[in-house]
Design an enzyme around this catalytic site. Structure first.
Site, PDB file in Angstrom:
ATOM      1  N   TYR A 138      52.879  74.319   7.264  1.00 51.07           N
ATOM      2  CA  TYR A 138      52.383  74.896   6.023  1.00 51.07           C
ATOM      3  C   TYR A 138      53.217  76.133   5.698  1.00 51.07           C
ATOM      4  CZ  TYR A 138      49.374  75.440   2.083  1.00 51.07           C
ATOM      5  OH  TYR A 138      48.938  75.536   0.788  1.00 51.07           O
ATOM      6  N   ARG A 152      52.125  74.746  -9.965  1.00 53.75           N
ATOM      7  CA  ARG A 152      52.178  76.153  -9.542  1.00 53.75           C
ATOM      8  C   ARG A 152      52.100  76.183  -8.023  1.00 53.75           C
ATOM      9  NH1 ARG A 152      48.952  80.175  -8.090  1.00 53.75           N
ATOM     10  NH2 ARG A 152      47.142  78.807  -8.216  1.00 53.75           N
ATOM     11  N   LYS A 182      48.099  70.775   3.693  1.00 55.51           N
ATOM     12  CA  LYS A 182      46.698  71.216   3.739  1.00 55.51           C
ATOM     13  C   LYS A 182      45.865  70.285   4.604  1.00 55.51           C
ATOM     14  CE  LYS A 182      46.236  74.759   0.774  1.00 55.51           C
ATOM     15  NZ  LYS A 182      45.500  76.009   0.960  1.00 55.51           N
ATOM     16  N   GLU A 207      44.302  71.816  -5.871  1.00 54.00           N
ATOM     17  CA  GLU A 207      45.276  72.696  -5.231  1.00 54.00           C
ATOM     18  C   GLU A 207      46.496  72.934  -6.115  1.00 54.00           C
ATOM     19  OE1 GLU A 207      46.650  75.123  -2.245  1.00 54.00           O
ATOM     20  OE2 GLU A 207      44.757  74.036  -2.198  1.00 54.00           O
ATOM     21  N   ASP A 208      46.847  74.196  -6.312  1.00 54.79           N
ATOM     22  CA  ASP A 208      48.104  74.598  -6.938  1.00 54.79           C
ATOM     23  C   ASP A 208      48.326  73.990  -8.323  1.00 54.79           C
ATOM     24  OD1 ASP A 208      48.560  76.194  -4.806  1.00 54.79           O
ATOM     25  OD2 ASP A 208      50.260  75.088  -3.993  1.00 54.79           O
ATOM     26  N   ASP A 245      40.790  75.528  -3.990  1.00 55.32           N
ATOM     27  CA  ASP A 245      41.156  76.433  -2.908  1.00 55.32           C
ATOM     28  C   ASP A 245      41.798  77.704  -3.433  1.00 55.32           C
ATOM     29  OD1 ASP A 245      41.334  77.065  -0.133  1.00 55.32           O
ATOM     30  OD2 ASP A 245      43.474  76.639  -0.232  1.00 55.32           O
ATOM     31  N   ASP A 246      42.566  77.618  -4.518  1.00 52.72           N
ATOM     32  CA  ASP A 246      43.228  78.805  -5.056  1.00 52.72           C
ATOM     33  C   ASP A 246      42.215  79.813  -5.591  1.00 52.72           C
ATOM     34  OD1 ASP A 246      45.944  77.738  -4.741  1.00 52.72           O
ATOM     35  OD2 ASP A 246      45.313  76.316  -6.259  1.00 52.72           O
ATOM     36  N   ASN A 291      52.391  84.160  -1.362  1.00 57.50           N
ATOM     37  CA  ASN A 291      53.135  83.246  -0.501  1.00 57.50           C
ATOM     38  C   ASN A 291      54.351  82.719  -1.251  1.00 57.50           C
ATOM     39  OD1 ASN A 291      51.876  82.879   2.076  1.00 57.50           O
ATOM     40  ND2 ASN A 291      50.134  81.966   1.035  1.00 57.50           N
TER      41      ASN A 291
END
Length: 582
Positions: free
Chosen positions: A86, A150, A168, A239-240, A262-263, A409
């Site tokens: 990750y 993203r 993930k 996610e993202d 999750d973000d 990150n």
């Protein structure tokens, strides 16, 4: 839970009798060895790779060819391997995904769903194809889905973002014992607005610009409807996605299906847990904190809203006063309601209206104006917390320990390093980052400090485990709050004495069990759990504060034991099945 045959991936660990029964006589080297020898050989090969990307590729191939061996390696060396599978290495892997894809797994290995925009109308066929070819024929229980728009702090990577769901889900398995055969990574290949990928002859995604919102939401609706129709109990992690779509998807779906972003929620939860730990050590009451956020995307706003809820619920601060403890800086400076620009909808809640005519165009000006006790970075701007800013915040808080959370990150996007934060605050900083930093030894001493890492892997795996077991109808804010409280309660006395804000990563399976147990207790308290086993078990074994109206992260020992017994773990010897427990 699906059981894999004992022979799966056992290779040279199979006895001569087993080889004969499986018609493998003469097809393997003669030596019969323990699985620990296979793991030692795999670890040796991992160490021989000269770059982290080469290590990533080796581990990817191992995961798709010998799942048991891969997860034994990851579980036994999690601190070392997590940054490879990750963040930060997965960021580079995503950027190069189209170039390395053929070398990550054997040809035609099934490792998730690639759903192009122009094939969304064939989604039922795509799902049926997955059913027919899925490892062990197991129906997925957990899915991580992205459109690659993203990725971390790297921007729009298009189909290349598939590395994120894959990574993930590896952490779901390693950290919380979800069954890898029931984990499904998905990328919505809806094009990309990044020209270098559209021009790259080796790019494997759809070569077109991203669709307008109406088409995006209509296509996503078809995919999610089909997934939940095919797998009614599936837990979906968004996610993202781009900021607007991240909020939009969560708002549209959180009451309809079992889903989680999750973000927004995961980042908010893990940072809240670290903030709770920091408040206990800061030397200034929670209600007197002045919290400055740098970066106002979905993650930043999500984190801040959870901190507001914490202040309201835990410390009795009225919501208007709690909200007034937060300031936000974006690319145009301090966010105010009279700045003269049209604010995105998600920024309006925290826009300042008490600034009079004061406008701050830079972070330095904002620091002087706000005089923060805490800096939280989700800006993806490398070195945004300059040494000058860090030193100034330290000067502004002579009797309290400054809180500095550079959360962007990967490392190349982090607002500052642990070493910089320690040096510029006289080693007083309460620190948590979004990516791993090395330990720091205070010059002239043998005192080595461990940086806190506000890594979402502390929360999304136990949330997924709790969701799989209790099967709640939805994920509520109070469930997320209970997860944060439970995580903050997992610190050992030694970790607390050392000023650490999160448990050591080596203990993550232990802490995941505790957080999942607290999640299940809270789901039952709220009447959300649909699995009668857990409803009855919690009723018979309530947590010590089961009557409290405030989620507190508590759980009972019988529930903890039952959760632990249901966690998947890789086999440790050839005599055990792949679903044996640690």
């Amino acid at each position: 839970m699906a059981s894999a045959p004992a022979s799966r991936g056992m290779g040279t660990a199979l006895s001569h009798e087993a080889r004969a029964a499986l018609h493998l006589k003469g097809l393997l080297p003669s030596a019969v060895e323990d699985l620990s020898m296979q793991e030692a050989r795999a670890y040796e090969q991992l160490q021989r790779r000269s770059t982290d990307l080469e290590k990533y590729m080796f581990l990817s191939w191992l995961r798709t060819t010998d799942r048991n061996l891969f997860y034994r390696l990851v579980v036994d060396h999690l601190k070392e391997i997590a940054p490879i599978i990750y963040t930060p290495t997965v960021g580079q892997a995503c950027q190069e995904f189209s170039h390395i894809y053929p070398f990550l797994a054997p040809p035609n290995a099934v490792d998730g769903l690639y759903i192009p925009l122009n094939e969304v109308d064939s989604i039922d066929e795509i799902i049926q194809n997955y059913r027919a070819s899925a490892p062990d024929g197991a129906a997925p229980e957990t899915a991580v889905i992205t459109d690659g728009s993203r990725i971390l702090g790297l921007g729009d990577l298009g189909m290349n973002g598939m590395g994120i769901p894959v990574g993930k889900l590896q952490l779901y398995v390693a950290a919380a014992g979800l069954d890898p055969a029931r984990c499904l990574p998905i990328v919505l290949d809806f094009g990309t607005n990044t020209q270098r990928y559209l021009d790259d002859p080796l790019y494997l995604g759809l070569r077109q610009k991203r669709p307008a919102d109406a088409e995006f939401y209509a296509a996503t609706e078809k995919v999610l409807d089909a997934l939940t129709r095919a797998f009614p109990d599936i837990f979906i992690q968004f996610e993202d996605f781009s900021t607007d779509h991240a909020f939009g998807l969560l708002e549209r779906w959180r009451e309809r299906i079992l889903c989680f972003n999750d973000d927004i929620q995961g980042t908010g939860s893990v940072i809240l847990a670290g903030f709770i730990s920091a408040i206990k050590q800061a030397g200034i009451p929670a209600r007197d904190q002045r919290i400055l956020f740098v970066g106002a995307g979905s993650a930043g706003v999500g984190v801040a809203k959870q901190l507001v809820d914490y202040l309201v619920v835990e410390h009795g601060v009225p919501e208007p006063e709690a909200k007034a403890m937060f300031w936000f800086v974006d690319s145009r400076g301090l966010i105010t309601d009279n700045r003269g620009d049209q604010l995105a909808e998600h920024k309006v809640y925290f826009a300042r209206h008490d600034n009079g005519g004061t406008q701050c165009a830079t972070l330095e000006d904002t620091v002087e104006y706000v005089r923060p006790t805490a800096l939280v970075g989700l800006s993806t701007i490398h070195k945004a917390f300059s040494e000058r800013i860090l030193a100034r915040v330290n000067e502004m808080n002579p009797t309290a320990r400054p809180i500095v959370f550079p959360l962007s990150n990967p490392q190349t996007k982090a607002e500052c390093t642990f070493e910089e934060a320690m040096r510029c605050t006289g080693n007083r900083v309460l620190f948590a980052s979004g990516t791993a930093f090395p330990e720091y030894t205070i010059p002239g001493t043998n005192d080595t400090r461990v940086p806190g890492q506000g890594n979402n892997m502390y929360v999304f795996p136990p949330i997924g485990l709790g969701a799989k077991l209790a099967r709640p109808t939805r994920i509520t804010d109070s469930l997320i709050f209970a997860v944060s409280k439970a995580l903050s309660n997992t610190l050992s006395p030694d970790e607390t004495a050392r000023g650490e804000l999160y448990p050591r990563i080596e203990r993550i399976r232990e802490t995941s069990t505790q957080v999942a147990a607290a999640f299940i207790h809270q789901a039952v308290r709220e009447g959300l759990a649909r699995d009668r086993y857990w409803v009855d078990l919690v009723a018979a074994n309530p947590a010590s504060s089961a009557t409290s109206p405030v989620p507190d992260g508590s759980y009972s020992q019988p529930v903890l034991d039952a959760v632990k017994a249901r966690m998947w773990a890789p086999a440790k010897s050839a005599g055990l099945s792949a679903t044996s427990r640690l």
